[in-house]
Write a protein that holds these residues in place. Structure first.
Motif, PDB file in Angstrom:
ATOM      1  N   ILE A   1      12.382 -10.532  35.100  1.00  0.00           N
ATOM      2  CA  ILE A   1      11.839  -9.459  35.947  1.00  0.00           C
ATOM      3  C   ILE A   1      12.385  -8.095  35.506  1.00  0.00           C
ATOM      4  N   TYR A   2      12.684  -7.941  34.246  1.00  0.00           N
ATOM      5  CA  TYR A   2      13.349  -6.734  33.754  1.00  0.00           C
ATOM      6  C   TYR A   2      12.760  -5.429  34.310  1.00  0.00           C
ATOM      7  N   PRO A   3      11.459  -5.203  34.276  1.00  0.00           N
ATOM      8  CA  PRO A   3      10.934  -3.939  34.821  1.00  0.00           C
ATOM      9  C   PRO A   3      11.115  -3.794  36.332  1.00  0.00           C
ATOM     10  N   GLN A   4      11.251  -4.921  37.038  1.00  0.00           N
ATOM     11  CA  GLN A   4      11.382  -4.884  38.499  1.00  0.00           C
ATOM     12  C   GLN A   4      12.805  -5.174  38.965  1.00  0.00           C
ATOM     13  N   ARG A   5      13.769  -5.265  38.076  1.00  0.00           N
ATOM     14  CA  ARG A   5      15.126  -5.647  38.464  1.00  0.00           C
ATOM     15  C   ARG A   5      15.716  -4.655  39.467  1.00  0.00           C
ATOM     16  N   PRO A   6      16.645  -5.113  40.313  1.00  0.00           N
ATOM     17  CA  PRO A   6      17.210  -4.242  41.338  1.00  0.00           C
ATOM     18  C   PRO A   6      18.195  -3.217  40.772  1.00  0.00           C
ATOM     19  N   SER A   7      18.528  -2.238  41.603  1.00  0.00           N
ATOM     20  CA  SER A   7      19.374  -1.117  41.175  1.00  0.00           C
ATOM     21  C   SER A   7      20.724  -1.517  40.582  1.00  0.00           C
ATOM     22  N   PRO A   8      21.435  -2.535  41.084  1.00  0.00           N
ATOM     23  CA  PRO A   8      22.717  -2.861  40.453  1.00  0.00           C
ATOM     24  C   PRO A   8      22.577  -3.231  38.981  1.00  0.00           C
ATOM     25  N   CYS A   9      21.440  -3.795  38.618  1.00  0.00           N
ATOM     26  CA  CYS A   9      21.210  -4.169  37.221  1.00  0.00           C
ATOM     27  C   CYS A   9      21.045  -2.932  36.333  1.00  0.00           C
ATOM     28  N   HIS A  10      20.519  -1.870  36.895  1.00  0.00           N
ATOM     29  CA  HIS A  10      20.370  -0.620  36.151  1.00  0.00           C
ATOM     30  C   HIS A  10      21.719   0.045  35.934  1.00  0.00           C
ATOM     31  N   GLN A  11      22.679  -0.247  36.811  1.00  0.00           N
ATOM     32  CA  GLN A  11      23.965   0.443  36.783  1.00  0.00           C
ATOM     33  C   GLN A  11      24.948  -0.110  35.760  1.00  0.00           C
ATOM     34  N   VAL A  12      24.794  -1.356  35.348  1.00  0.00           N
ATOM     35  CA  VAL A  12      25.692  -1.932  34.349  1.00  0.00           C
ATOM     36  C   VAL A  12      25.218  -1.471  32.977  1.00  0.00           C
ATOM     37  N   GLU A  13      26.099  -0.793  32.267  1.00  0.00           N
ATOM     38  CA  GLU A  13      25.742  -0.273  30.949  1.00  0.00           C
ATOM     39  C   GLU A  13      26.469  -1.041  29.852  1.00  0.00           C
ATOM     40  N   GLU A  14      25.783  -1.204  28.750  1.00  0.00           N
ATOM     41  CA  GLU A  14      26.349  -1.887  27.597  1.00  0.00           C
ATOM     42  C   GLU A  14      27.674  -1.239  27.199  1.00  0.00           C
ATOM     43  N   GLY A  15      28.732  -2.046  27.124  1.00  0.00           N
ATOM     44  CA  GLY A  15      30.047  -1.562  26.711  1.00  0.00           C
ATOM     45  C   GLY A  15      30.878  -0.977  27.841  1.00  0.00           C
ATOM     46  N   SER A  16      30.327  -0.896  29.065  1.00  0.00           N
ATOM     47  CA  SER A  16      31.071  -0.345  30.207  1.00  0.00           C
ATOM     48  C   SER A  16      32.189  -1.316  30.610  1.00  0.00           C
ATOM     49  N   ALA A  17      33.071  -0.861  31.493  1.00  0.00           N
ATOM     50  CA  ALA A  17      34.167  -1.707  31.962  1.00  0.00           C
ATOM     51  C   ALA A  17      33.635  -2.984  32.619  1.00  0.00           C
ATOM     52  N   GLN A  18      32.561  -2.855  33.414  1.00  0.00           N
ATOM     53  CA  GLN A  18      31.973  -4.021  34.074  1.00  0.00           C
ATOM     54  C   GLN A  18      31.402  -4.994  33.036  1.00  0.00           C
ATOM     55  N   CYS A  19      30.754  -4.466  32.033  1.00  0.00           N
ATOM     56  CA  CYS A  19      30.216  -5.280  30.937  1.00  0.00           C
ATOM     57  C   CYS A  19      31.351  -6.031  30.230  1.00  0.00           C
ATOM     58  N   GLN A  20      32.410  -5.313  29.909  1.00  0.00           N
ATOM     59  CA  GLN A  20      33.530  -5.921  29.179  1.00  0.00           C
ATOM     60  C   GLN A  20      34.182  -7.023  30.012  1.00  0.00           C
ATOM     61  N   ARG A  21      34.309  -6.805  31.333  1.00  0.00           N
ATOM     62  CA  ARG A  21      34.893  -7.814  32.214  1.00  0.00           C
ATOM     63  C   ARG A  21      34.040  -9.080  32.217  1.00  0.00           C
ATOM     64  N   ALA A  22      32.727  -8.926  32.285  1.00  0.00           N
ATOM     65  CA  ALA A  22      31.822 -10.082  32.265  1.00  0.00           C
ATOM     66  C   ALA A  22      31.909 -10.810  30.930  1.00  0.00           C
ATOM     67  N   ARG A  23      31.975 -10.058  29.851  1.00  0.00           N
ATOM     68  CA  ARG A  23      32.083 -10.678  28.521  1.00  0.00           C
ATOM     69  C   ARG A  23      33.375 -11.482  28.400  1.00  0.00           C
ATOM     70  N   ARG A  24      34.483 -10.923  28.873  1.00  0.00           N
ATOM     71  CA  ARG A  24      35.766 -11.658  28.837  1.00  0.00           C
ATOM     72  C   ARG A  24      35.665 -12.944  29.648  1.00  0.00           C
ATOM     73  N   HIS A  25      35.029 -12.859  30.805  1.00  0.00           N
ATOM     74  CA  HIS A  25      34.861 -14.022  31.685  1.00  0.00           C
ATOM     75  C   HIS A  25      34.169 -15.172  30.958  1.00  0.00           C
ATOM     76  N   HIS A  26      33.268 -14.849  30.051  1.00  0.00           N
ATOM     77  CA  HIS A  26      32.514 -15.868  29.308  1.00  0.00           C
ATOM     78  C   HIS A  26      33.074 -16.123  27.912  1.00  0.00           C
ATOM     79  N   GLY A  27      34.237 -15.556  27.616  1.00  0.00           N
ATOM     80  CA  GLY A  27      34.870 -15.791  26.321  1.00  0.00           C
ATOM     81  C   GLY A  27      34.187 -15.086  25.162  1.00  0.00           C
ATOM     82  N   LEU A  28      33.453 -14.020  25.451  1.00  0.00           N
ATOM     83  CA  LEU A  28      32.758 -13.271  24.401  1.00  0.00           C
ATOM     84  C   LEU A  28      33.625 -12.119  23.909  1.00  0.00           C
ATOM     85  N   LEU A  29      33.472 -11.756  22.667  1.00  0.00           N
ATOM     86  CA  LEU A  29      34.211 -10.641  22.104  1.00  0.00           C
ATOM     87  C   LEU A  29      33.799  -9.332  22.771  1.00  0.00           C
ATOM     88  N   PRO A  30      34.715  -8.387  22.879  1.00  0.00           N
ATOM     89  CA  PRO A  30      34.369  -7.094  23.487  1.00  0.00           C
ATOM     90  C   PRO A  30      33.410  -6.314  22.596  1.00  0.00           C
TER      91      PRO A  30
END
Length: 109
Positions: A73-102
């Motif tokens: 639903i990318y074009p219709q996704r809710p506002s919190p999804c628009h707020q997470v930006e690639e490379g942001s602190a929230q993004c990096q935290r999620a990546r660490r949670h899944h064992g992905l490289l920063p």
């Protein structure tokens, strides 16, 4: 020339956080988020189905986290999804949670 976002190979944020938003962002409130992909949180908020659990995973996420993913639903996704930006602190935290490289650090605009 189009740029491919690292998000298309990640999806970690979609499988880490509860995605809560004001109820009117859903289709029955005039917004675009399909109602059947939401759960009621309280009288004023909903969340994306699947994200309000001990092991969150948005119902709109397709694919394998850390590989190739997409939002159904990318074009219709809710506002919190628009707020997470690639490379942001929230993004990096999620990546660490899944064992992905920063990713390279996000530089605010």
């Amino acid at each position: 020339m189009s740029t491919v976002s690292a998000c298309q190979d990640c999806g970690a944020c979609c499988a880490t956080f509860r995605v809560s938003f004001y109820w009117a962002e859903a289709a029955d409130g005039g917004g675009g988020v399909p109602v059947d992909l939401t759960d009621k949180v309280d009288s004023f908020h909903r969340c994306m189905r699947g994200t309000w659990s001990a092991a969150p995973r948005c119902a709109a996420l397709q694919g394998e986290v850390g590989r190739k993913v997409s939002c159904t639903i990318y074009p219709q996704r809710p506002s919190p999804c628009h707020q997470v930006e690639e490379g942001s602190a929230q993004c990096q935290r999620a990546r660490r949670h899944h064992g992905l490289l920063p990713l390279p650090e996000h530089e605010p605009a």
